[in-house]
Design an enzyme around this catalytic site. Sequence first.
Site, PDB file in Angstrom:
ATOM      1  N   ARG A 181       0.852  -1.186   0.000  1.00 31.39           N
ATOM      2  CA  ARG A 181       0.000   0.000   0.000  1.00 31.39           C
ATOM      3  C   ARG A 181       0.890   1.240   0.000  1.00 31.39           C
ATOM      4  NH1 ARG A 181      -3.631  -2.685  -1.490  1.00 31.39           N
ATOM      5  NH2 ARG A 181      -5.604  -3.126  -0.444  1.00 31.39           N
ATOM      6  N   HIS A 208      -1.635   0.354  -9.626  1.00 28.59           N
ATOM      7  CA  HIS A 208      -2.305  -0.565  -8.684  1.00 28.59           C
ATOM      8  C   HIS A 208      -2.914  -1.755  -9.432  1.00 28.59           C
ATOM      9  CE1 HIS A 208      -4.404  -0.828  -4.518  1.00 28.59           C
ATOM     10  NE2 HIS A 208      -4.301  -2.040  -5.054  1.00 28.59           N
TER      11      HIS A 208
END
Length: 309
Positions: free
Chosen positions: A224, A272
């Site tokens: 993340r 992502h």
Amino acid sequence: MALLFISKVDSPEDWTRAFGKLMPELEVRVWPEAGNKADIEVALVWRPPSEALLDLPNLKFIASLGAGVDHLFRDTRLPDGVPVTRFVDDDLTAMMTEYAVLHVLACHRRLPEYLEMQPKAEWRELPQSLARERKVGVLGLGVLGGAAARKLAGFGFDVAGWSRTRKVLPGVTCFAGADGFKPFLARTEILLCLLPLTPATEGIINRETLAALPKGAAFVNLGRGGHVVEADLLAALESGRLRAAVLDVFRTEPLPPESPFWRQPRVIVTPHVASITNPESGARKVVENLARIRRGEPPLDQVDPSVGY
Ligand code: NDP
Ligand code: OXD
């Protein structure tokens, strides 16, 4: 019986189709059209609005659309006593393992540096090590980090991993907890992050961490964006302390056009995409958990709210 689907990034049509094949009697309602809230037994969510999961009197469980649940624990108010599950799936793990291997190999074979040389038409051979001479370190030895570590060990890399509780993995030197962190970093030439984002791991990649790596190390972040103190990472790249980075996740997504990471030499940015939840297998998991709950069994892949993953 109904499922409440809440996501701005996943396709409700694909998920509705997947549930239709497996469990036609399950009505999929797409937020904010919740209908009669008493019908809703499961909420399938990615970053739900803060109040969206309250006042659902028959909610049996909350299923995260992803493997990570930081999007749920950040600022959503969760109803007391309702289990939260996350997505654990062989296809998701296989995709993540491919991506981890791809980018560790890229850093090992110095691809970010060759990509920097290409626009300058610079034809120059860089020194190269063998895989067995290269020390790779994996932060997080769970479903995804553990699979990546095993596969990287299979390539012949000298692999270590770090987790909260001690693990035993064949071919992987395992470190754990605060005491194991600095020794793990000191031997890591390519650092791969596959941690969950929790209060304990927020900002874990910072000036001190980067300074503890050998000079010229590379960093691959598939966890993340919140794991990274971005200014510290940029400073380490600019000073040459860090040789290269591959970044799939960011504090702000989509990564704003003005972010310096887009233009930073020796940095590969991807949007992502390391691993993507598949609606077919995701729906199978939700249906299986509904069946378990009917039988009075706990749902699979529950997270522990006390640690946040
Ligand atoms: P798991 O819960 O299976 O594993 C988490 C690992 O991190 C465990 O080994 C755990 O230790 C370790 N860990 C957690 N907190 C700490 C801590 N404070 N100190 C040291 N180790 C810690 O998660 P997954 O492997 O399934 O997923 C990891 C993350 O990958 C997700 O949370 C998500 O953020 C990210 N992800 C990214 C995707 C992308 O496309 N970029 C796609 C999917 C996931 P222990 O084993 O002791 O519990
Ligand atoms: C996940 C993700 O957590 O896609 O599954 O990031």
